[in-house]
Write an enzyme that holds these catalytic residues in place. Structure first.
Site, PDB file in Angstrom:
ATOM      1  N   ASP A 201       0.825  -1.206   0.000  1.00  0.00           N
ATOM      2  CA  ASP A 201       0.000   0.000   0.000  1.00  0.00           C
ATOM      3  C   ASP A 201       0.865   1.264   0.000  1.00  0.00           C
ATOM      4  O   ASP A 201       1.856   1.342   0.743  1.00  0.00           O
ATOM      5  CB  ASP A 201      -0.847  -0.050   1.279  1.00  0.00           C
ATOM      6  CG  ASP A 201      -1.983   0.939   1.292  1.00  0.00           C
ATOM      7  OD1 ASP A 201      -2.919   0.772   0.499  1.00  0.00           O
ATOM      8  OD2 ASP A 201      -1.944   1.873   2.115  1.00  0.00           O
ATOM      9  N   GLU A 264       2.003  -0.175  -4.797  1.00  0.00           N
ATOM     10  CA  GLU A 264       1.012   0.832  -5.206  1.00  0.00           C
ATOM     11  C   GLU A 264       1.734   2.170  -5.357  1.00  0.00           C
ATOM     12  O   GLU A 264       2.220   2.730  -4.377  1.00  0.00           O
ATOM     13  CB  GLU A 264      -0.106   0.968  -4.173  1.00  0.00           C
ATOM     14  CG  GLU A 264      -1.191   1.925  -4.666  1.00  0.00           C
ATOM     15  CD  GLU A 264      -2.116   2.469  -3.600  1.00  0.00           C
ATOM     16  OE1 GLU A 264      -3.208   2.923  -3.951  1.00  0.00           O
ATOM     17  OE2 GLU A 264      -1.751   2.459  -2.406  1.00  0.00           O
ATOM     18  N   HIS A 325      -9.958  -1.124  -6.084  1.00  0.00           N
ATOM     19  CA  HIS A 325     -10.966  -0.749  -5.090  1.00  0.00           C
ATOM     20  C   HIS A 325     -10.982   0.747  -4.787  1.00  0.00           C
ATOM     21  O   HIS A 325     -11.746   1.176  -3.931  1.00  0.00           O
ATOM     22  CB  HIS A 325     -10.716  -1.546  -3.808  1.00  0.00           C
ATOM     23  CG  HIS A 325      -9.384  -1.198  -3.189  1.00  0.00           C
ATOM     24  ND1 HIS A 325      -8.188  -1.502  -3.793  1.00  0.00           N
ATOM     25  CD2 HIS A 325      -9.075  -0.540  -2.062  1.00  0.00           C
ATOM     26  CE1 HIS A 325      -7.206  -1.041  -3.060  1.00  0.00           C
ATOM     27  NE2 HIS A 325      -7.707  -0.456  -1.994  1.00  0.00           N
ATOM     28  N   ASP A 326     -10.121   1.517  -5.448  1.00  0.00           N
ATOM     29  CA  ASP A 326     -10.088   2.969  -5.230  1.00  0.00           C
ATOM     30  C   ASP A 326     -10.576   3.745  -6.446  1.00  0.00           C
ATOM     31  O   ASP A 326     -10.588   4.981  -6.411  1.00  0.00           O
ATOM     32  CB  ASP A 326      -8.648   3.427  -4.935  1.00  0.00           C
ATOM     33  CG  ASP A 326      -8.097   2.829  -3.650  1.00  0.00           C
ATOM     34  OD1 ASP A 326      -8.877   2.622  -2.701  1.00  0.00           O
ATOM     35  OD2 ASP A 326      -6.877   2.570  -3.598  1.00  0.00           O
TER      36      ASP A 326
HETATM   37  C1  GLC Z   1      -4.282   2.900  -0.623  1.00  0.00           C
HETATM   38  C2  GLC Z   1      -5.454   1.964  -0.647  1.00  0.00           C
HETATM   39  C3  GLC Z   1      -6.672   2.720  -0.235  1.00  0.00           C
HETATM   40  C4  GLC Z   1      -6.467   3.216   1.170  1.00  0.00           C
HETATM   41  C5  GLC Z   1      -5.197   4.046   1.283  1.00  0.00           C
HETATM   42  C6  GLC Z   1      -4.789   4.219   2.705  1.00  0.00           C
HETATM   43  O1  GLC Z   1      -4.396   3.906  -1.568  1.00  0.00           O
HETATM   44  O2  GLC Z   1      -5.575   1.379  -1.905  1.00  0.00           O
HETATM   45  O3  GLC Z   1      -7.830   1.938  -0.320  1.00  0.00           O
HETATM   46  O4  GLC Z   1      -7.562   3.988   1.578  1.00  0.00           O
HETATM   47  O5  GLC Z   1      -4.114   3.417   0.649  1.00  0.00           O
HETATM   48  O6  GLC Z   1      -4.326   3.003   3.216  1.00  0.00           O
END
Ligand code: GLC
Length: 533
Positions: A201, A264, A325-326
């Site tokens: 993440d 990510e 999921h975002d």
């Molecule tokens: C990343 C995740 C997201 C989350 C954020 C904070 O972007 O994909 O869903 O809210 O990190 O952890």
């Protein structure tokens, strides 16, 4: 490359565990539910399953606020359920990737509880604590992705702590080496259990400016956009020190066989490719999100594919993503017909594809009224279009029964189902030889059967038509041409090749095979085809 590894040839399937399959009738998906659906994943032809966080969490950000890195949230099941899921996945040849969230913990994590207890607690500097500004306000202008300042004042000790997401997600301070060691231990815990890798993440946010300087305003910011876009993130994103942290994480993975991490990272290609590491010693895959962020037309997509191919280091393995999921779902962004073209592209480009659950059915974003909204990003930013991520997180559509087979009929699912589930569902599409699901399965089967698609070379091809993206994939004597019509009108493709004609192996419409002339290949509206050259 000696021999291709599973994360290079394979297809990754992302599951948002809350929304995949409820097994105990609480309206929330769980691990036994995922276990019961493993054969579905095998039938999809995917190779690895990435689970969004399943760890103990107060759910302030639906599991991305972790209170224990080495446990399982009771909502999802037990450690025994997890071990069973892992063993059963492995028995079916499926790899399992967990979500590692090293940037921040939950405010309920014992580390933070200690850290906030007093200014001289030994864990005080596991997090970022700063004195108020002279006016009593936050120590600098840094902002949260979810609206408002990135700092929250803690009455008890009279200082602010940093959080770039909700205030229940305090950020860990990796300038303290003990923090890194603790996170590496958490990785080892899961690797020892047999987990195949991690999706990491916000990996590009893990280091912060030691001087805590204000970030400059973004001159291109438009009112109505999320507030986070109003600054240029010089001091909170993509800092050089982050690469040391990633190398340490990679070192742990290297202690094991064939484990991987996918990071990510939302950055343009010139900066993204730095996350492979100068010596290929960082992320195995830095997520390539440009297909999500780009305008959807042939010219833009052709340019981005070619610039990615050009930016990649020689031994950097590519990857492609259409949704997660975002982000708003692909079928909503480009329409269901064009989503079939997008899926053909995802599964035939060079590199590892990651597919978001439900996109194989063409699931759409679901409009969630404010009173049913769950996502803190939406709740904290009313009026900001797209701030809530609930629309892309709705329950998987398995069949036409009440609640779509996701949870029992009498139970309210944690997020409302799409209205179209009686017709758009796995059971219905499995019966329909021309469905999106059938297309998905044929594409993964082709990919598995033909090394040209998984490990072959890529070459851009001039289709003689600006509305069409075309490319060749080739391995040994095997050569395939992919031609994708990005428009909602028929298009003629005029190829300048030696061969006059070629055999259609697959059309996104799933209704034609046979030999077609390459000097005048007719593509229907929103049609993509694969031809054997
Ligand atoms: C990343 C995740 C997201 C989350 C954020 C904070 O972007 O994909 O869903 O809210 O990190 O952890």
């Amino acid at each position: 490359m000696t021999h291709p590894l599973w994360w290079q040839t394979g297809v990754i399937y992302q599951i948002y565990p809350r929304s995949f399959q409820d097994s105990n009738g609480d309206g929330v998906g769980d691990l036994p539910g995922i276990l019961a659906r493993l054969d579905y994943m095998v039938s999809l032809g995917v190779d690895a399953v990435w689970l969004s966080p399943i760890f103990p969490s107060p759910m302030a950000d639906f599991g991305y606020d972790i209170a224990d890195y080495t446990g399982i949230h009771p909502l999802f099941g037990t450690m025994a359920d997890f071990d069973r899921l892992l063993a059963e996945a492995h028995a079916r040849g499926l790899k399992v990737i967990l979500d590692l969230v090293p940037n921040h913990t939950s405010d309920q994590h014992p580390w933070f509880q200690e850290s906030r207890a007093s200014r001289d607690n030994p864990k005080r500097d596991w997090y970022f604590w700063r004195d108020p500004a002279p006016d009593g306000g936050p120590p600098n202008n840094w902002l949260s992705f979810f609206g408002g300042p990135a700092w929250t004042y803690d009455e008890a000790t009279g200082q602010y702590y940093l959080h770039q997401f909700v205030k229940e997600q305090p950020e860990l301070n990796y300038r303290n080496p003990a923090v890194l060691q603790a996170m590496l231990d958490a990785m080892r815990f899961w690797l020892d259990r047999g987990v195949d890798g991690f999706r990491v993440d916000v990996i590009w946010l893990m280091a912060k400016d030691p001087l805590f300087r204000d970030e400059p305003p973004n001159p291109d910011y438009q009112p109505g956009e999320p507030g986070i876009n109003s600054l240029i993130h010089l001091y909170t994103q993509d800092l050089p020190e982050v690469h040391d942290l990633i190398r340490a994480m990679r070192g742990v993975l290297n202690e094991y066989d064939e484990r991987m991490m996918v990071g990510e990272i939302y950055l343009p290609y010139d900066r993204l490719v730095g996350y492979y590491g100068t010596n290929m010693d960082e992320c195995h895959l830095p997520f390539n999100f440009q297909l999500i962020l780009s305008q959807w037309n042939a010219t833009a997509i052709r340019t981005l594919i070619n610039s990615y191919e050009a930016a990649l280091p020689a031994t950097g393995w590519p990857n492609w993503v259409l949704g997660n999921h975002d982000q708003s779902r692909i079928a909503t962004r480009v329409g269901r017909d064009q989503a079939r073209v997008a899926t053909m592209m995802l599964l035939t480009l060079r590199g590892t594809p990651t597919c978001y659950y439900g996109d194989e059915l063409g699931m759409l974003d679901v409009d969630i009224p404010y009173e049913k909204m769950q996502d803190p990003s939406g709740l904290n930013q009313p009026g900001v279009v797209g701030a809530s991520r609930d629309p892309e997180r709705t329950p998987m559509q398995w069949d036409a029964s009440p609640n779509a087979g996701f949870c029992p009929p009498a139970v309210e699912p944690w997020l409302p189902l799409a209205d179209d589930y009686p017709t758009v569902n796995v059971a219905a599409q499995a019966q329909d030889v021309r469905s999106m699901l059938s297309l998905f399965r044929q594409l993964t089967a082709l990919r598995r059967a033909m090394p040209a698609f998984s490990v072959g070379g890529y070459a851009s091809v001039d289709a003689g038509n600006p509305q069409v993206v075309a490319y060749e994939r080739q391995a040994g004597a095997e050569r395939y041409l992919v031609a994708l019509n990005f428009s909602a009108e028929a298009q003629a493709v005029v190829l300048d090749t030696e061969a006059a004609q070629a055999e259609v192996v697959l059309s996104t419409h799933l209704d034609r095979l046979g030999v077609e002339p390459l000097t005048n290949l007719q593509l229907r509206a929103n049609e993509g085809v694969i031809l054997r050259l």
